[in-house]
Design a protein around this motif. Structure first.
Motif: not given
Length: 448
Positions: A61-68, A195-197
């Motif tokens: 559930e934690t939003a993190l950097p998603t890059a490409s 950002l996305m989880s």
């Protein structure tokens, strides 16, 4: 002495066997299984691509950097525009100065684009989906929305529409905004990153695969060439090294999108299909290529080894002791009911007995005595059949509609005509005298 050695051998053999069986077939439950795979990833999730059933999750559930991996949303919007007729594969578009400048930076993933040339949508899309070309992605964003700023608004609107919860899109590519030469979309910060989880990333992949399965036609290409036969010819190896023939090849893998930045680390949304079962994996914030693909392999091994698709109920299923409903004012006093479609679910091996069909009848259709009123047409929906899991944990789905995928309408199997007026009249009389007789009998019994 020999006996003691034999005892020791037997003891350690069973310890080893128990450890192996525990690893391969861990205890029951779905979403609670967050530590069993010993993943190096900061966040991860494993999902059934058909229903969105969550098989495993770790800090999902934690939003993190998603890059490409961001480009999956860009792909979704491109494919949507194609399917809606807004753009076409052979449509050509020019290249803005901004896109030209980005595309010349080969330290980023790019194919070089010319500002004096028209490129068609298909070649730009392929360079985005296969080689993660950033300039091509922005060119498509500008074609669809007029500017990357408008496209980012579309990305966030689509995310809300698809039910994503922990996300933020600030550009179309997944680059950090500081890599955009000051051209980051309006309303976003110069240092921001998408950002996305893990759960939302899987949800995006789930919708992409189910709404536009043709995405795999391109995502599954291990290597291609951009502008072959020209001075701009560029080799485009797919960054998904789990595709067949590549260095981390895994049977059944045919997508979907990698991502790498300093903030995101090495992340990957993968998908694979074996024996009619398709899985979606997401790993986020790993340290290198080996961890990115190694963690994905662990997830896929776990899913394909421990789960199988099983039919819970066939089409036309009748729950025991709920095969009929009573009918009043009809030529028949009851009507049979059954489910309309078969229900299957991806489940742990050996757990089929933990799934029970449950029928719920729509009480608004019934009289106070719990009966339908004639006439009754064949195929009338009278309720719903659902599947109840009686194991240790509840089933969790990516989307609110997940439960609907393991439900079936319950309908009547025949027509029940209404009785004619004379029969209804005689039934009413019979009922009247029956009530008198019952009351009289009760009164007489009360005297003795």
């Amino acid at each position: 002495m020999v006996k003691e050695r034999n005892k020791s051998f037997i003891f350690y053999f069973f310890v080893a066997l128990t450890f192996m069986m525990t690893s391969l077939f861990p205890s029951s439950g779905y979403a609670a299984e967050s530590n069993i795979l010993d993943l190096e990833a900061k966040s991860a999730i494993l999902v059934d691509a058909k229903t969105g059933l969550i098989l495993y999750e770790k800090d999902a559930e934690t939003a993190l950097p998603t890059a490409s991996m961001t480009k999956m949303m860009s792909e979704y919007l491109v494919l949507e525009a194609i399917n809606n007729g807004k753009i076409s594969w052979d449509q050509e578009t020019g290249i803005s100065e901004y896109v030209y400048k980005i595309s010349q930076n080969r330290s980023l993933s790019n194919v070089p684009l010319r500002s004096d040339y028209q490129y068609n949508v298909k070649e730009l899309y392929e360079s985005m989906a296969i080689y993660s070309a950033n300039g091509s992605t922005i060119a498509l964003a500008e074609l669809i929305a007029g500017s990357e700023t408008n496209f980012v608004k579309m990305m966030n609107e689509k995310a809300a529409e698809l039910g994503l919860e922990n996300y933020k899109f600030v550009n179309s590519t997944g680059l950090n905004n500081q890599d955009l030469y000051g051209n980051h979309p309006d309303g976003t910060g110069a240092e921001e990153e998408n950002l996305m989880s893990a759960k939302d990333t899987a949800k995006l992949a789930f919708h992409l695969l189910n709404d536009y399965p043709e995405v795999l036609d391109t995502a599954s290409i291990p290597k291609s060439v951009f502008r072959d036969g020209t001075d701009d010819r560029t080799e485009m190896p797919n960054w998904n090294w789990m595709l067949p023939t590549l260095s981390f090849a895994y049977e059944g893998v045919d997508g979907l999108k990698t991502g790498t930045t300093d903030l995101a680390g090495y992340c990957f949304t993968g998908t694979a299909e074996k024996n009619g079962v398709r899985l979606i994996t997401v790993v986020m914030k790993t340290n290198n290529y080996q961890e990115r693909f190694g963690n994905t392999k662990k997830l896929l091994d776990y899913g394909f080894s421990n789960y199988e698709m099983q039919e819970i109920v066939p089409e036309g299923f009748q729950v025991k002791e709920q095969e009929t409903l009573p009918v009043v004012k009809g030529k028949d006093k009851e009507v049979e009911i059954e489910s309309t479609n078969a229900i299957s679910i991806l489940m742990k091996r050996g757990e089929k007995e933990l799934y029970q069909p449950v029928v719920t009848i729509d009480e608004k259709l019934l009289t106070t005595e719990g009966a339908l009123t004639a006439p009754v047409e064949k195929g009338t929906k009278v309720g719903t059949l659902t599947i109840e899991y009686t194991g240790e944990n509840t089933l969790k789905f990516l989307t609110e509609k997940g439960d609907d995928l393991i439900k079936s309408d319950v309908v009547t199997t025949s027509n029940i005509e209404k009785s004619n007026w004379f029969v209804l009249f005689m039934q009413a009389i019979g009922g009247f005298f029956a009530d008198i007789w019952t009351n009289a009998a009760d009164g007489i019994k009360g005297l003795f």
